[in-house]
Design an enzyme around this catalytic site. Sequence first.
Site, PDB file in Angstrom:
ATOM      1  N   ASN A   6       0.843  -1.211   0.000  1.00  0.00           N
ATOM      2  CA  ASN A   6       0.000   0.000   0.000  1.00  0.00           C
ATOM      3  C   ASN A   6       0.872   1.251   0.000  1.00  0.00           C
ATOM      4  O   ASN A   6       0.568   2.230  -0.679  1.00  0.00           O
ATOM      5  CB  ASN A   6      -0.939  -0.005   1.212  1.00  0.00           C
ATOM      6  CG  ASN A   6      -2.173  -0.852   0.960  1.00  0.00           C
ATOM      7  OD1 ASN A   6      -3.020  -0.497   0.166  1.00  0.00           O
ATOM      8  ND2 ASN A   6      -2.249  -1.990   1.606  1.00  0.00           N
ATOM      9  N   ARG A  52       2.006   1.547  25.241  1.00  0.00           N
ATOM     10  CA  ARG A  52       1.600   1.979  23.898  1.00  0.00           C
ATOM     11  C   ARG A  52       1.726   3.501  23.779  1.00  0.00           C
ATOM     12  O   ARG A  52       2.091   4.039  22.736  1.00  0.00           O
ATOM     13  CB  ARG A  52       0.154   1.551  23.616  1.00  0.00           C
ATOM     14  CG  ARG A  52      -0.062   0.062  23.479  1.00  0.00           C
ATOM     15  CD  ARG A  52      -1.516  -0.243  23.119  1.00  0.00           C
ATOM     16  NE  ARG A  52      -1.771  -1.678  23.073  1.00  0.00           N
ATOM     17  CZ  ARG A  52      -1.429  -2.456  22.051  1.00  0.00           C
ATOM     18  NH1 ARG A  52      -0.799  -1.917  21.017  1.00  0.00           N
ATOM     19  NH2 ARG A  52      -1.687  -3.759  22.068  1.00  0.00           N
ATOM     20  N   ARG A  79      -0.072  -2.122  14.770  1.00  0.00           N
ATOM     21  CA  ARG A  79      -0.155  -1.720  16.172  1.00  0.00           C
ATOM     22  C   ARG A  79      -1.435  -0.930  16.391  1.00  0.00           C
ATOM     23  O   ARG A  79      -1.842  -0.148  15.525  1.00  0.00           O
ATOM     24  CB  ARG A  79       1.044  -0.835  16.543  1.00  0.00           C
ATOM     25  CG  ARG A  79       2.396  -1.443  16.298  1.00  0.00           C
ATOM     26  CD  ARG A  79       2.766  -2.475  17.328  1.00  0.00           C
ATOM     27  NE  ARG A  79       2.794  -1.936  18.684  1.00  0.00           N
ATOM     28  CZ  ARG A  79       2.823  -2.722  19.771  1.00  0.00           C
ATOM     29  NH1 ARG A  79       2.805  -4.032  19.627  1.00  0.00           N
ATOM     30  NH2 ARG A  79       2.862  -2.214  20.979  1.00  0.00           N
ATOM     31  N   VAL A  80      -2.045  -1.103  17.565  1.00  0.00           N
ATOM     32  CA  VAL A  80      -3.203  -0.287  17.927  1.00  0.00           C
ATOM     33  C   VAL A  80      -2.672   1.057  18.417  1.00  0.00           C
ATOM     34  O   VAL A  80      -1.789   1.100  19.284  1.00  0.00           O
ATOM     35  CB  VAL A  80      -4.019  -0.965  19.049  1.00  0.00           C
ATOM     36  CG1 VAL A  80      -5.143  -0.043  19.522  1.00  0.00           C
ATOM     37  CG2 VAL A  80      -4.597  -2.287  18.554  1.00  0.00           C
ATOM     38  N   ASN A 118      -6.605   5.037   7.819  1.00  0.00           N
ATOM     39  CA  ASN A 118      -6.232   3.621   7.839  1.00  0.00           C
ATOM     40  C   ASN A 118      -6.884   2.899   6.667  1.00  0.00           C
ATOM     41  O   ASN A 118      -7.958   3.297   6.193  1.00  0.00           O
ATOM     42  CB  ASN A 118      -6.696   2.962   9.151  1.00  0.00           C
ATOM     43  CG  ASN A 118      -6.299   1.500   9.252  1.00  0.00           C
ATOM     44  OD1 ASN A 118      -5.167   1.139   8.991  1.00  0.00           O
ATOM     45  ND2 ASN A 118      -7.248   0.651   9.620  1.00  0.00           N
ATOM     46  N   HIS A 145      -8.200  -1.004   5.636  1.00  0.00           N
ATOM     47  CA  HIS A 145      -8.505  -2.291   6.273  1.00  0.00           C
ATOM     48  C   HIS A 145      -9.085  -3.224   5.211  1.00  0.00           C
ATOM     49  O   HIS A 145      -9.933  -2.794   4.408  1.00  0.00           O
ATOM     50  CB  HIS A 145      -9.503  -2.070   7.414  1.00  0.00           C
ATOM     51  CG  HIS A 145      -9.866  -3.307   8.144  1.00  0.00           C
ATOM     52  ND1 HIS A 145      -9.033  -3.890   9.083  1.00  0.00           N
ATOM     53  CD2 HIS A 145     -10.959  -4.102   8.070  1.00  0.00           C
ATOM     54  CE1 HIS A 145      -9.622  -4.987   9.552  1.00  0.00           C
ATOM     55  NE2 HIS A 145     -10.776  -5.136   8.951  1.00  0.00           N
ATOM     56  N   GLY A 178     -11.463   3.789  18.382  1.00  0.00           N
ATOM     57  CA  GLY A 178     -11.805   2.361  18.374  1.00  0.00           C
ATOM     58  C   GLY A 178     -10.878   1.566  17.463  1.00  0.00           C
ATOM     59  O   GLY A 178      -9.916   2.100  16.913  1.00  0.00           O
ATOM     60  N   VAL A 179     -11.183   0.294  17.282  1.00  0.00           N
ATOM     61  CA  VAL A 179     -10.400  -0.554  16.366  1.00  0.00           C
ATOM     62  C   VAL A 179     -11.163  -0.642  15.043  1.00  0.00           C
ATOM     63  O   VAL A 179     -12.275  -1.164  14.982  1.00  0.00           O
ATOM     64  CB  VAL A 179     -10.197  -1.978  16.944  1.00  0.00           C
ATOM     65  CG1 VAL A 179      -9.457  -2.868  15.931  1.00  0.00           C
ATOM     66  CG2 VAL A 179      -9.414  -1.904  18.250  1.00  0.00           C
ATOM     67  N   ASP A 180     -10.559  -0.045  13.972  1.00  0.00           N
ATOM     68  CA  ASP A 180     -11.179  -0.086  12.633  1.00  0.00           C
ATOM     69  C   ASP A 180     -12.603   0.461  12.671  1.00  0.00           C
ATOM     70  O   ASP A 180     -13.500  -0.077  12.019  1.00  0.00           O
ATOM     71  CB  ASP A 180     -11.188  -1.534  12.119  1.00  0.00           C
ATOM     72  CG  ASP A 180      -9.782  -2.113  12.036  1.00  0.00           C
ATOM     73  OD1 ASP A 180      -9.602  -3.297  12.351  1.00  0.00           O
ATOM     74  OD2 ASP A 180      -8.852  -1.350  11.685  1.00  0.00           O
TER      75      ASP A 180
HETATM   76  C1  GRF Z   1      -3.205  -5.175   3.709  1.00  0.00           C
HETATM   77  O1  GRF Z   1      -4.235  -6.095   3.393  1.00  0.00           O
HETATM   78  C2  GRF Z   1      -3.735  -4.121   4.637  1.00  0.00           C
HETATM   79  O2  GRF Z   1      -5.093  -3.826   4.418  1.00  0.00           O
HETATM   80  C3  GRF Z   1      -3.560  -4.766   5.968  1.00  0.00           C
HETATM   81  O3  GRF Z   1      -2.266  -5.316   5.879  1.00  0.00           O
HETATM   82  C4  GRF Z   1      -2.127  -5.880   4.550  1.00  0.00           C
HETATM   83  C5  GRF Z   1      -0.700  -5.708   4.082  1.00  0.00           C
HETATM   84  O4  GRF Z   1      -0.584  -4.513   3.445  1.00  0.00           O
HETATM   85  N1  GRF Z   1      -3.691  -3.822   7.053  1.00  0.00           N
HETATM   86  P1  GRF Z   1       0.832  -4.010   2.823  1.00  0.00           P
HETATM   87  O5  GRF Z   1       1.178  -4.913   1.658  1.00  0.00           O
HETATM   88  O6  GRF Z   1       1.876  -4.114   3.934  1.00  0.00           O
HETATM   89  O7  GRF Z   1       0.542  -2.617   2.407  1.00  0.00           O
END
Ligand code: GRF
Length: 213
Positions: free
Chosen positions: A15, A66, A92-93, A108, A110, A144-146
Amino acid sequence: MTLELGVLVSGTGTNLQAILDAVAEGRLDARVRVVISNKAGAKGLDRARAHGVPAVVVSHRDHETRESFDRAVVEALRAHGVDHVVLAGFMRVITSVLLDAFPDRVVNIHPSLLPAFPGVDAQAQALAHGVKVSGCTVHFVDGGVDSGPIIGQRSVPVLEGDSRDVLANRILAQEHELLVESLEALARGELGLETGESGRRRVIRKPSGDAPG
Ligand code: GRF
């Protein structure tokens, strides 16, 4: 507005690569000012170096809490002039320390159609539930988480016999496009935030030019 991005990675960084390529090709009005990973061996750090982008390791093992970890991350982000943060495969959160430093400026990605399948291994969760459609979500990060306001989503079919990795790769191809598309909308000032009757905040798309708010 040119986004001054800090990108946080933990793994392969595909990404991040999508962002780096879009910036290099003039498809995204942004500069990647720093890439930070909690893992020294993360391939994402190599991708940053290959593009001449500072690559910084902040190891969570060096921090008792954290919050302490997040303070070190914020310090590195500020030192590189970052104004928006992208969590791109960051495992990491994060805490209010990071969110308060970059309010409504942490994004983010997801690999599911949130609010379905938050948390780890969303692809395996989707297969276990037998869903016929899955996909990916880009959202602002909240406490929150996601769970933060959704900026954009892309769907993919879940086919008979899909393995976790086959599904994950089908979703990943959409993640790369969705993430760049979402960041470009942010750079153009097209993302607003409004609070609905339920009290939840939602992203609304605006004509280019205004800052979120
Ligand atoms: C991806 O599916 C992302 O959505 C998730 O981790 C995976 C790895 O992503 N959070 P990348 O290749 O490290 O960008």
